[in-house]
Design an enzyme around this catalytic site. Sequence first.
Site, short mmCIF file in Angstrom:
data_model
loop_
_atom_site.label_atom_id
_atom_site.label_comp_id
_atom_site.label_asym_id
_atom_site.label_seq_id
_atom_site.Cartn_x
_atom_site.Cartn_y
_atom_site.Cartn_z
N CYS A 250 -27.18 -6.96 37.72
CA CYS A 250 -27.15 -7.78 37.00
C CYS A 250 -28.34 -8.61 36.99
O CYS A 250 -29.14 -8.71 37.96
CB CYS A 250 -25.88 -9.31 37.62
SG CYS A 250 -25.91 -10.27 36.84
N GLU B 140 -23.98 -20.84 -12.51
CA GLU B 140 -23.69 -19.16 -12.32
C GLU B 140 -23.89 -18.95 -10.39
O GLU B 140 -25.20 -19.48 -9.86
CB GLU B 140 -23.27 -18.13 -13.02
CG GLU B 140 -22.86 -18.25 -14.12
CD GLU B 140 -22.86 -16.79 -15.01
OE1 GLU B 140 -22.33 -16.83 -16.20
OE2 GLU B 140 -23.78 -16.03 -15.27
N CYS C 44 -27.25 -11.74 39.32
CA CYS C 44 -27.25 -11.57 41.49
C CYS C 44 -27.82 -10.24 41.64
O CYS C 44 -27.35 -9.68 42.91
CB CYS C 44 -25.51 -12.48 41.35
SG CYS C 44 -25.15 -10.80 40.48
N TYR D 79 -20.70 -10.99 -15.90
CA TYR D 79 -20.96 -12.84 -16.45
C TYR D 79 -21.72 -12.65 -17.63
O TYR D 79 -22.49 -13.28 -18.23
CB TYR D 79 -22.37 -12.96 -15.74
CG TYR D 79 -23.23 -12.19 -14.93
CD1 TYR D 79 -24.32 -11.88 -15.61
CD2 TYR D 79 -23.73 -11.54 -13.84
CE1 TYR D 79 -25.50 -10.57 -14.99
CE2 TYR D 79 -24.27 -10.92 -13.20
CZ TYR D 79 -25.38 -10.27 -14.05
OH TYR D 79 -26.64 -9.58 -13.50
N ARG E 260 -30.38 -1.80 -14.10
CA ARG E 260 -31.11 -2.36 -14.91
C ARG E 260 -32.67 -1.87 -15.56
O ARG E 260 -33.18 -1.57 -16.56
CB ARG E 260 -31.07 -3.67 -14.93
CG ARG E 260 -32.08 -4.62 -15.13
CD ARG E 260 -33.11 -6.00 -14.48
NE ARG E 260 -33.55 -6.64 -15.36
CZ ARG E 260 -35.13 -6.18 -15.68
NH1 ARG E 260 -35.52 -5.70 -15.22
NH2 ARG E 260 -35.43 -7.16 -16.85
N GLU F 246 -22.76 -7.69 -11.67
CA GLU F 246 -23.64 -7.09 -9.99
C GLU F 246 -22.84 -6.61 -9.54
O GLU F 246 -21.51 -6.99 -9.40
CB GLU F 246 -24.01 -8.26 -9.70
CG GLU F 246 -25.46 -8.27 -8.31
CD GLU F 246 -26.50 -8.51 -9.30
OE1 GLU F 246 -27.60 -8.28 -8.45
OE2 GLU F 246 -26.84 -8.39 -10.53
N ASP G 255 1.42 -1.07 0.18
CA ASP G 255 -0.60 -0.17 0.03
C ASP G 255 0.98 1.06 -0.08
O ASP G 255 1.04 2.69 -0.81
CB ASP G 255 -1.60 0.04 0.99
CG ASP G 255 -1.65 -1.20 1.77
OD1 ASP G 255 -2.26 -1.94 -0.29
OD2 ASP G 255 -2.74 -1.91 2.67
N ASP H 86 -26.62 -11.13 -4.94
CA ASP H 86 -27.58 -10.44 -4.09
C ASP H 86 -27.34 -8.75 -4.06
O ASP H 86 -26.52 -8.63 -3.27
CB ASP H 86 -28.70 -10.97 -2.98
CG ASP H 86 -29.18 -10.28 -2.71
OD1 ASP H 86 -30.41 -9.53 -3.33
OD2 ASP H 86 -29.78 -10.87 -1.36
N CYS I 230 -20.40 -7.81 34.71
CA CYS I 230 -21.41 -7.81 36.03
C CYS I 230 -19.65 -8.65 36.56
O CYS I 230 -19.35 -9.76 36.28
CB CYS I 230 -22.19 -9.10 36.34
SG CYS I 230 -22.40 -9.83 37.49
N LYS J 123 -25.56 -16.73 -8.16
CA LYS J 123 -27.05 -15.46 -8.39
C LYS J 123 -26.42 -14.62 -7.29
O LYS J 123 -27.25 -14.33 -5.84
CB LYS J 123 -28.25 -16.07 -8.44
CG LYS J 123 -29.38 -14.94 -9.02
CD LYS J 123 -30.95 -15.95 -9.10
CE LYS J 123 -32.08 -14.21 -8.85
NZ LYS J 123 -32.34 -13.21 -8.03
N TYR K 90 2.32 2.14 -3.83
CA TYR K 90 0.81 2.64 -4.31
C TYR K 90 0.49 3.86 -4.20
O TYR K 90 0.70 4.91 -4.80
CB TYR K 90 -0.36 1.04 -4.29
CG TYR K 90 -1.68 2.01 -5.28
CD1 TYR K 90 -1.64 1.30 -6.18
CD2 TYR K 90 -2.31 3.08 -4.40
CE1 TYR K 90 -2.31 1.74 -7.06
CE2 TYR K 90 -3.16 3.33 -5.35
CZ TYR K 90 -3.61 2.96 -6.13
OH TYR K 90 -4.41 3.56 -6.82
N LYS L 253 -33.49 -20.55 -6.69
CA LYS L 253 -33.83 -19.48 -5.63
C LYS L 253 -33.41 -20.74 -4.31
O LYS L 253 -33.88 -21.47 -3.97
CB LYS L 253 -35.13 -19.24 -5.55
CG LYS L 253 -35.24 -18.08 -6.59
CD LYS L 253 -34.62 -16.38 -6.57
CE LYS L 253 -34.85 -16.01 -5.49
NZ LYS L 253 -34.56 -15.07 -5.35
N CYS M 113 -22.04 -15.50 41.20
CA CYS M 113 -22.85 -14.71 40.46
C CYS M 113 -23.32 -16.47 39.45
O CYS M 113 -22.20 -17.00 39.49
CB CYS M 113 -22.88 -13.94 39.56
SG CYS M 113 -23.73 -13.62 37.98
#
Length: 674
Positions: A408, A120, A411, A226, A143, A178, A31, A124, A424, A122, A34, A314, A430
Site C-alpha cells: 500500500c 440533425e 500504509c 439521413y 465515401r 453513418e 431471443d 462520428d 489494501c 453529426k 428468434y 462543430k 490505513c
Amino acid sequence: MDATERMKELVAELNNYNYHYYTLDAPLVSDKEYDALYDKLTALEAESGVVLPDSPTQRVGGELLKGFVPHRHLAPLWSLDKAQNIEQLRSWNTRVLKLVNDYNAKNPDQPLPEPCYAVELKFDGLTLNLTYRDGRLVQASTRGNGVTGEGILAQVKTIKSIPLTIPFTDGVIEVQGEGIMNLSALAEYNKTAAEPLKNARNGAAGALRNLNPKVTAGRKLSAFFYNVGYSEGVQFQTHQEMMQFLRDNRFKVNPYLTYFENFDDVTEQLAEIEDGRSKLDYLIDGAVIKVTDFRTREVLGYTDKFPRWAVAYKFEAEETTTVLEAVVWNVGRTGKITPLAKVEPVELAGVTVQNCTLNNVGDIERKNLKHALGTRVFIRRSNDVIPEILGKVTEESDGGEIVFPDHCPACGFPLEMRGAHLFCNNKLNCKPQIVARISHFASRDAMDIETFSEKTASQLYDELSVREPADLYELTLEQLVKLERFGEKKAANLLQALEDSKGRDLASFLFALGIPNTGKATTRMLADHFRSLDAVMQANAEELAELPDIGGIVAESIVGYFADPFIVTGISRLLELGVNPTAPEAPSAPVENSFFSGKTVVLTGSLQLLTRDEAAERLEALGAKVTGSVSKKTDLVIAGEKAGSKLAKAQSLGIPVIEDEEELLRLLNGGAAE
C-alpha cells in the site's frame, strides 16, 4: 409447402423481427423464439443448398476478401462547410437569406419560401453509401473522395439494422448514412477482446474497412441514415418527405431530428444537443443544419466543395492525444488502489486536462499501457467526468514501464489482487481509507453533518485519533476547541450538527455505512422494503436477490458486509451513542383508476412547478411505472423545458406527450383526460 417457400416465410418473419429489434428498438419476440426460427432456416439452407439473397444468415460474415473493389457513386457525396461558433453559423444563415432574397427579387412570380431548417446529429463514425436496385441491396461503399469509394458490401451486410431488401422497387437509389459502434457495444466488446479498441470511431471504421467480414460482424455495428443522394422513380419536395421515405423503407433514422422556422430556435437546439451529448450511447462531434425545401436547395446550389444549403456545427473535441508522464496510486475508502495518470497538460472540451483515470491494473494491461510512460496516448472527456485514457497512439511497447505496487502506498501493508483491482486490507490503520469512510459517512446524501469536510476528517484522525464514524459522537467541546482553526463557535456548530444527524432516515444511514456495491437507489430500496436496520442486517442473500435491481453479487456483498464483526461492532456503538435511523412511513396504496394507472411513463426536460423527483413520486402513487428511456412500451412522455432526444423519439414513435405542466398538475390532482 416446399422448402423454398418455407424458407421465404422464415426469412420474411426473421427480417421483420430484426427490423423491430435493431431499427425500432421494440422487440416482438424473445431471443429464444428468434433463435429457434433462425436454426430452422439454417437447417433448411443446409439441406437445400439454397440461400435466399435477403436471408439473415448472410449477416454473420463470409470468407476473407482479397481486396476492396472501387465503387463510383451515382451522385457525388459532398463534404460540409463547417461553423466553429455561433457567429460563423449566423454568417452562413445570412448568406442563405441573401441568396433567397436575391432570387425572389428576380423571380417574383415563383418566389422561394422563407427558409426552414432541419437540425440533425453529426455522427462520428464512417460514412456509408448504399445502392439498392429494384428493392435489393446490391452495393455498399465508403465515401472515399466523394466520387469513388471502396466497395464494402460484405461488411455492411453484417449490420443487422441495415435492410437487405426494401419496399421501394421502382428503380435505383443511393442512400447515405453513418456506420457507428455504440459505446455500450464497445464496452462489451472490450471485456473479452484480445486487443481492446481505443474508441468507438476507430472500432466502426476498422470493422468496415476490414477484409474479414467476420471481424465486422463481431463488433455489432449499427447505422443511422439521413440522405437519399440518388434516386430513380421518386422525388422529394422537402427534407421531411425524404426522411419519411427512409423510415417507410425500414432504414434506421435517428430520433433526434428537429425542424424550425426561426433560426434563433436552431441555436437554442444546438446548445441543448451539446448539453446532452455525454448521455448518448454513440459518438457525435456536432450537428448538421440543412434548409428543408428542395427547390431552395437547387437554387442555392454548391460551391466547389460544399452545398450552400447545409452546414456542420462543430462541438468542442471530447477526444485528443497527449503524453503520459507518470502514474500515481491512490487509496479509496474500500481499500481499492486506483491508478491516476499524470499527463502533459492539454486543452480538451474547454478545460486544461492534467489528470486522467486508468481505472485499475487490468485496464492498464488491456489497453497496452504497461510500457507507455513518455509516449502519446488517446484521452477522452465526457461532461464533467475526469478524462479517461483510451489507449496508446501506437501499438508498440516503446515507453517506460508502469510499475504496479505490491504494498500500500499509504500504509505499507501488502496488497491483494481481487479480479482486476489491487486492495489494501488494512482497514483499521490505513489513513486514506479511514478518512474517506468518515467523510462519506458525514456527506450530504448520507448523514448530512453540516460544516464537515474531508479536511476536517483528516485533522480529527491526526489530532484526536478518530478512526471510525462512532468516534465522532464521542467528541467534546473541550477537545475540539484545542484544535487549530477550531474556535468555540465552530466546535459548537459541529457538535450540534452531529446531534442533529442522529435522527436521519434509514436509507441515508445505510448509504452512510458505505456498503460495497450499493448506491443511494439500492439503500433506499432496502430501507423501503425491510423498514428496519435489524431486518436489513439479518437478511440473507436469497431474500436480497429477489429485490429489483439486486443481483447475486450485490446480495452477497450486503450479506458479507453485515457478517463482518468490525462492522457490527461499529454499528452497535453508533446506536449506543444515540444514532437512531428512522424507518420510512408505510407506503400508501396506489390510487386505482387514475389517468396514470398501469401506464409506463418517462419524464424528460426541466419541470418548473414540480421537481422531477416529486413528479415521479406522485406518478407512482397514482399507479404509474416511471422509467428512464423511451421505447415502444412507453405509454406517455412528460416533457418539460429543454426536452431533447427522448421527446424526439416519442414523437417519432407516435407516443402521447404532455408538454403543458398545468395539464400535468390537473391530471395528478385527479382530473380526467381531455
